[in-house]
Design an enzyme around this catalytic site. Structure first.
Site, PDB file in Angstrom:
ATOM      1  CB  THR A   1      40.447 -34.619 137.174  1.00  0.00           C
ATOM      2  OG1 THR A   1      41.724 -33.997 137.321  1.00  0.00           O
ATOM      3  CG2 THR A   1      39.413 -33.572 136.823  1.00  0.00           C
TER       4      THR A   1
ATOM      5  N   GLY B   1      51.948 -14.017 110.773  1.00  0.00           N
ATOM      6  CA  GLY B   1      50.807 -13.389 110.088  1.00  0.00           C
ATOM      7  C   GLY B   1      49.761 -14.437 109.742  1.00  0.00           C
TER       8      GLY B   1
ATOM      9  CD  GLU C   1      51.106 -32.906 135.895  1.00  0.00           C
ATOM     10  OE1 GLU C   1      52.003 -32.494 136.663  1.00  0.00           O
ATOM     11  OE2 GLU C   1      51.294 -33.794 135.048  1.00  0.00           O
ATOM     12  N   GLY C   2      46.877 -28.811 137.910  1.00  0.00           N
ATOM     13  CA  GLY C   2      46.585 -27.613 138.694  1.00  0.00           C
ATOM     14  C   GLY C   2      46.646 -26.409 137.780  1.00  0.00           C
ATOM     15  CB  THR C   3      44.093 -23.864 136.744  1.00  0.00           C
ATOM     16  OG1 THR C   3      43.823 -23.333 138.047  1.00  0.00           O
ATOM     17  CG2 THR C   3      43.008 -24.868 136.342  1.00  0.00           C
TER      18      THR C   3
HETATM   19  C1  FAD Z   1      44.120 -32.900 128.086  1.00  0.00           C
HETATM   20  C2  FAD Z   1      43.905 -33.066 129.559  1.00  0.00           C
HETATM   21  C3  FAD Z   1      44.627 -34.050 130.241  1.00  0.00           C
HETATM   22  C4  FAD Z   1      44.424 -34.235 131.614  1.00  0.00           C
HETATM   23  N1  FAD Z   1      45.051 -35.279 132.259  1.00  0.00           N
HETATM   24  C5  FAD Z   1      44.708 -35.579 133.550  1.00  0.00           C
HETATM   25  C6  FAD Z   1      45.197 -36.768 134.196  1.00  0.00           C
HETATM   26  O1  FAD Z   1      45.949 -37.556 133.607  1.00  0.00           O
HETATM   27  N2  FAD Z   1      44.775 -37.028 135.460  1.00  0.00           N
HETATM   28  C7  FAD Z   1      43.927 -36.207 136.142  1.00  0.00           C
HETATM   29  O2  FAD Z   1      43.582 -36.519 137.286  1.00  0.00           O
HETATM   30  N3  FAD Z   1      43.447 -35.065 135.561  1.00  0.00           N
HETATM   31  C8  FAD Z   1      43.805 -34.746 134.284  1.00  0.00           C
HETATM   32  N4  FAD Z   1      43.299 -33.604 133.677  1.00  0.00           N
HETATM   33  C9  FAD Z   1      42.410 -32.731 134.429  1.00  0.00           C
HETATM   34  C10 FAD Z   1      43.025 -31.378 134.798  1.00  0.00           C
HETATM   35  O3  FAD Z   1      44.051 -31.548 135.736  1.00  0.00           O
HETATM   36  C11 FAD Z   1      41.880 -30.468 135.287  1.00  0.00           C
HETATM   37  O4  FAD Z   1      41.119 -30.138 134.147  1.00  0.00           O
HETATM   38  C12 FAD Z   1      42.383 -29.219 135.995  1.00  0.00           C
HETATM   39  O5  FAD Z   1      42.954 -29.556 137.231  1.00  0.00           O
HETATM   40  C13 FAD Z   1      41.278 -28.180 136.228  1.00  0.00           C
HETATM   41  O6  FAD Z   1      40.124 -28.741 136.769  1.00  0.00           O
HETATM   42  P1  FAD Z   1      38.695 -28.411 136.080  1.00  0.00           P
HETATM   43  O7  FAD Z   1      38.846 -28.706 134.631  1.00  0.00           O
HETATM   44  O8  FAD Z   1      37.643 -29.145 136.818  1.00  0.00           O
HETATM   45  O9  FAD Z   1      38.503 -26.859 136.245  1.00  0.00           O
HETATM   46  P2  FAD Z   1      37.819 -26.066 137.517  1.00  0.00           P
HETATM   47  O10 FAD Z   1      38.443 -26.529 138.780  1.00  0.00           O
HETATM   48  O11 FAD Z   1      36.351 -26.221 137.346  1.00  0.00           O
HETATM   49  O12 FAD Z   1      38.273 -24.610 137.214  1.00  0.00           O
HETATM   50  C14 FAD Z   1      37.552 -23.718 136.361  1.00  0.00           C
HETATM   51  C15 FAD Z   1      38.211 -22.329 136.483  1.00  0.00           C
HETATM   52  O13 FAD Z   1      38.067 -21.836 137.833  1.00  0.00           O
HETATM   53  C16 FAD Z   1      39.354 -21.483 138.353  1.00  0.00           C
HETATM   54  N5  FAD Z   1      39.387 -21.760 139.785  1.00  0.00           N
HETATM   55  C17 FAD Z   1      38.880 -22.827 140.456  1.00  0.00           C
HETATM   56  N6  FAD Z   1      39.138 -22.737 141.753  1.00  0.00           N
HETATM   57  C18 FAD Z   1      39.846 -21.609 141.942  1.00  0.00           C
HETATM   58  C19 FAD Z   1      40.417 -20.946 143.082  1.00  0.00           C
HETATM   59  N7  FAD Z   1      40.306 -21.443 144.319  1.00  0.00           N
HETATM   60  N8  FAD Z   1      41.071 -19.776 142.878  1.00  0.00           N
HETATM   61  C20 FAD Z   1      41.194 -19.242 141.634  1.00  0.00           C
HETATM   62  N9  FAD Z   1      40.660 -19.802 140.526  1.00  0.00           N
HETATM   63  C21 FAD Z   1      40.005 -20.975 140.678  1.00  0.00           C
HETATM   64  C22 FAD Z   1      40.322 -22.374 137.585  1.00  0.00           C
HETATM   65  O14 FAD Z   1      41.647 -21.851 137.625  1.00  0.00           O
HETATM   66  C23 FAD Z   1      39.712 -22.356 136.195  1.00  0.00           C
HETATM   67  O15 FAD Z   1      40.095 -21.179 135.545  1.00  0.00           O
HETATM   68  C24 FAD Z   1      43.517 -33.390 132.310  1.00  0.00           C
HETATM   69  C25 FAD Z   1      42.810 -32.383 131.625  1.00  0.00           C
HETATM   70  C26 FAD Z   1      42.970 -32.241 130.266  1.00  0.00           C
HETATM   71  C27 FAD Z   1      42.144 -31.205 129.548  1.00  0.00           C
END
Ligand code: FAD
Length: 378
Positions: free
Chosen positions: A125, A338, A362-364
Site C-alpha cells: 500500500t 447494553g 488485504e483488500g477491502t
Molecule cells: C491496521 C492496518 C494494517 C495494514 N497492514 C498493511 C500491510 O502490512 N501491508 C500493506 O501493504 N498494506 C497494509 N494496510 C493497508 C490496507 O491494505 C489498505 O488500507 C486497504 O487495502 C485499502 O486501501 P486504502 O486505505 O487506500 O483505501 P481506498 O482504496 O482509498 O478505498 C477507500 C474506499 O473506496 C472503496 N473503493 C475503492 N475502489 C473501489 C472499487 N473499485 N469498487 C468499490 N469500492 C472501491 C474502498 O472499498 C473503500 O471503502 C494496512 C492498513 C491498516 C489500517
C-alpha cells in the site's frame, strides 16, 4: 468430504488455545491500552513453534497444513487479533518469496524468520495507491547489478520491527516503460526510513507505520522473480493470505459470541436472565449460524490451497463473509451487553474495535466483491 479435524489438527488447536488462554489473554489489556507491540508474546509464540505458520519445514518453518494454520490463527485471534496480525505479517511476507523467489533467496531470508525469530513486512500500500494497486508510484531503476528504489509505502504492519521488507514497485527501463517487480529490501540499507507509528481505532497491539525509500541501492539478486512478474506474485500471495484474515475475523466473532452467551445467561432484567428474551435469543442464533458458515467457508478456502488448487473466489468468500460476520457479531455483542458493552472493562468493546479492520485490509470487502464478480463473469 469430512468435517472432522484429524488428531494432529485437534492437538495443534489445543496447543494454540492453551497458549492464547494462558500467555495472551491475561496480559493483552496493557498492550492494547498503551498501544504497545507485544514483543514478549511474539517471542514466546516463536519458542512454542506457533509462528511463521506458512513456511515449510525445509526453511525452518513448522510445515503444518493450511487447516492447522487457520485453527491457530482463530485461537490466537480469540485472545487478541492485534497479536494475530503481527504474527501473520511474517506469513504474508513469506508468500511472495515462496511463490516467486530463487532458491538462494529463500535459503537466505526465510531462516531469518524461522530460526532467528525476526520480523518481515509486506509492503504494497502507498498513500495514493490502496485498492488501486496499479497506480503505485514507488519506482526502481536498474544500474549495473543494482536497482535504485524511491517511494513511500504506508500502513505497513510490523514496519518498526521488520528486518526486511517484501516490496512491490515499478521498474522503469530506458524506454520509460514501467513493469511491476517485487524485491526484498533489507531494513539496514541506506535510505530506508520508518515513519511514526500510527495510532489506531483497533488492533492497538499491532505495529503499523510507513516505510520511505530514498535512493535505496538494492542488489539485483534481491529481485523476486523476473521484472514484470511482481503483480502476479503479490496477488497470488494475497490468495494465500486472505482466508487467514477470515480466520482472524472468525476468532474475533467466536470470542464475542461466547462472551454474549455467558453474559445473557447472567444478566437479569425484568426478573429474568436476558437470555429468556426472544430478541436476545435471535441475536445469539444469528451469531451462531453466521460463525459456523464463516468457519466452513474458511476451511473450504484453505482446503483448496492445501490441495494446490487455490481459488480467488473462495479466498475472497472466506475473507469477506467472515469479516462482515465479525463486524455484525461484535456490534450485536455490544448491544447484548447494553451500556457495559461500551465500557473498556468488558471484553466486547475491544472485539468491536478490532473487527472493523478485517473488512478493510488485504483488500477491502468492496474489492473482494469486485474479485468475486470478475471470477463469476469470466
Ligand atoms: C491496521 C492496518 C494494517 C495494514 N497492514 C498493511 C500491510 O502490512 N501491508 C500493506 O501493504 N498494506 C497494509 N494496510 C493497508 C490496507 O491494505 C489498505 O488500507 C486497504 O487495502 C485499502 O486501501 P486504502 O486505505 O487506500 O483505501 P481506498 O482504496 O482509498 O478505498 C477507500 C474506499 O473506496 C472503496 N473503493 C475503492 N475502489 C473501489 C472499487 N473499485 N469498487 C468499490 N469500492 C472501491 C474502498 O472499498 C473503500 O471503502 C494496512 C492498513 C491498516 C489500517
Amino acid at each position: 468430504m469430512g468435517f472432522q479435524l484429524t488428531e494432529e489438527q485437534n492437538a495443534i488447536k489445543s496447543l494454540a488455545r492453551d497458549f492464547a488462554t494462558n500467555e495472551i489473554a491475561p496480559f493483552i489489556g496493557k498492550y492494547d491500552e498503551r498501544e504497545l507491540f507485544p514483543i514478549e508474546i511474539m517471542k514466546k509464540l516463536h519458542e512454542y513453534g506457533l509462528s511463521n505458520l506458512a513456511i515449510p519445514e525445509q526453511y525452518g518453518g513448522p510445515g503444518i497444513d493450511r487447516v492447522s494454520h487457520a485453527l491457530i490463527i482463530e485461537e490466537i485471534s480469540k485472545a487478541c487479533a492485534g497479536v494475530a496480525t503481527g504474527l501473520e505479517a511474517n506469513s504474508l511476507s513469506s508468500y511472495p518469496i515462496l511463490i516467486g523467489a530463487r532458491e538462494e533467496l529463500k535459503q537466505k531470508y526465510l531462516p531469518k524468520l524461522t530460526e532467528e525469530g525476526k520480523f518481515a513486512s509486506f509492503a504494497l500500500t502507498e498513500p495514493e495507491a490502496g485498492s488501486d494497486v496499479s497506480s503505485l508510484t514507488t519506482t526502481a531503476k536498474k544500474i549495473d547489478d543494482h536497482y535504485i528504489l524511491n517511494g513511500e509505502k504506508c500502513f505497513i504492519t510490523n514496519a518498526s520491527y521488520a528486518d526486511f521488507f517484501v516490496v512491490l514497485v515499478k521498474v522503469q527501463n530506458e524506454n520509460n516503460e514501467k513493469r511491476f517487480t517485487a524485491f526484498i529490501v533489507d531494513r539496514e540499507l541506506n535510505g530506508v526510513t520508518i515513519g511514526e507509528k500510527e495510532k489506531k481505532l483497533g488492533l492497538r497491539a499491532s505495529d503499523t507505520a510507513s516505510v520511505i525509500f530514498e535512493e535505496v541501492n538494492v542488489p539485483a539478486i534481491n529481485r523476486i522473480g523476473e521484472e514484470g512478474e511482481g503483480f502476479k506474485i503479490f496477488m497470488k500471495g494475497l490468495i494465500n493470505a486472505r482466508p487467514m484474515v477470515g480466520a482472524q475475523a472468525l476468532g474475533i466473532a467466536q470470542a464475542a459470541y461466547e462472551a454474549s452467551v455467558s453474559y445473557a445467561k447472567e444478566r437479569k432484567q425484568f426478573g429474568q436472565p436476558i437470555s429468556k428474551i426472544q430478541a436476545i435469543q435471535f441475536m445469539l442464533a444469528n451469531m451462531a449460524m453466521e460463525i459456523e458458515a464463516s468457519r466452513l467457508l474458511i476451511h473450504k478456502a484453505v482446503h483448496l490451497l492445501q490441495e494446490g488448487t487455490p481459488s480467488d473466489q473462495h479466498a475472497s468468500f472466506a475473507k469477506c463473509f467472515a469479516s462482515d460476520t465479525a463486524m455484525k457479531v461484535t456490534t450485536d455483542a455490544v448491544q447484548i451487553f447494553g451500556g457495559y458493552g461500551f465500557i473498556r472493562e468488558y471484553p466486547v468493546e475491544k472485539l468491536f474495535r478490532d473487527a472493523k479492520i478485517m473488512q478493510i485490509y488485504e483488500g477491502t470487502n468492496q474489492i473482494q466483491r469486485v474479485v468475486i464478480a470478475k471470477d463469476i463473469l469470466n
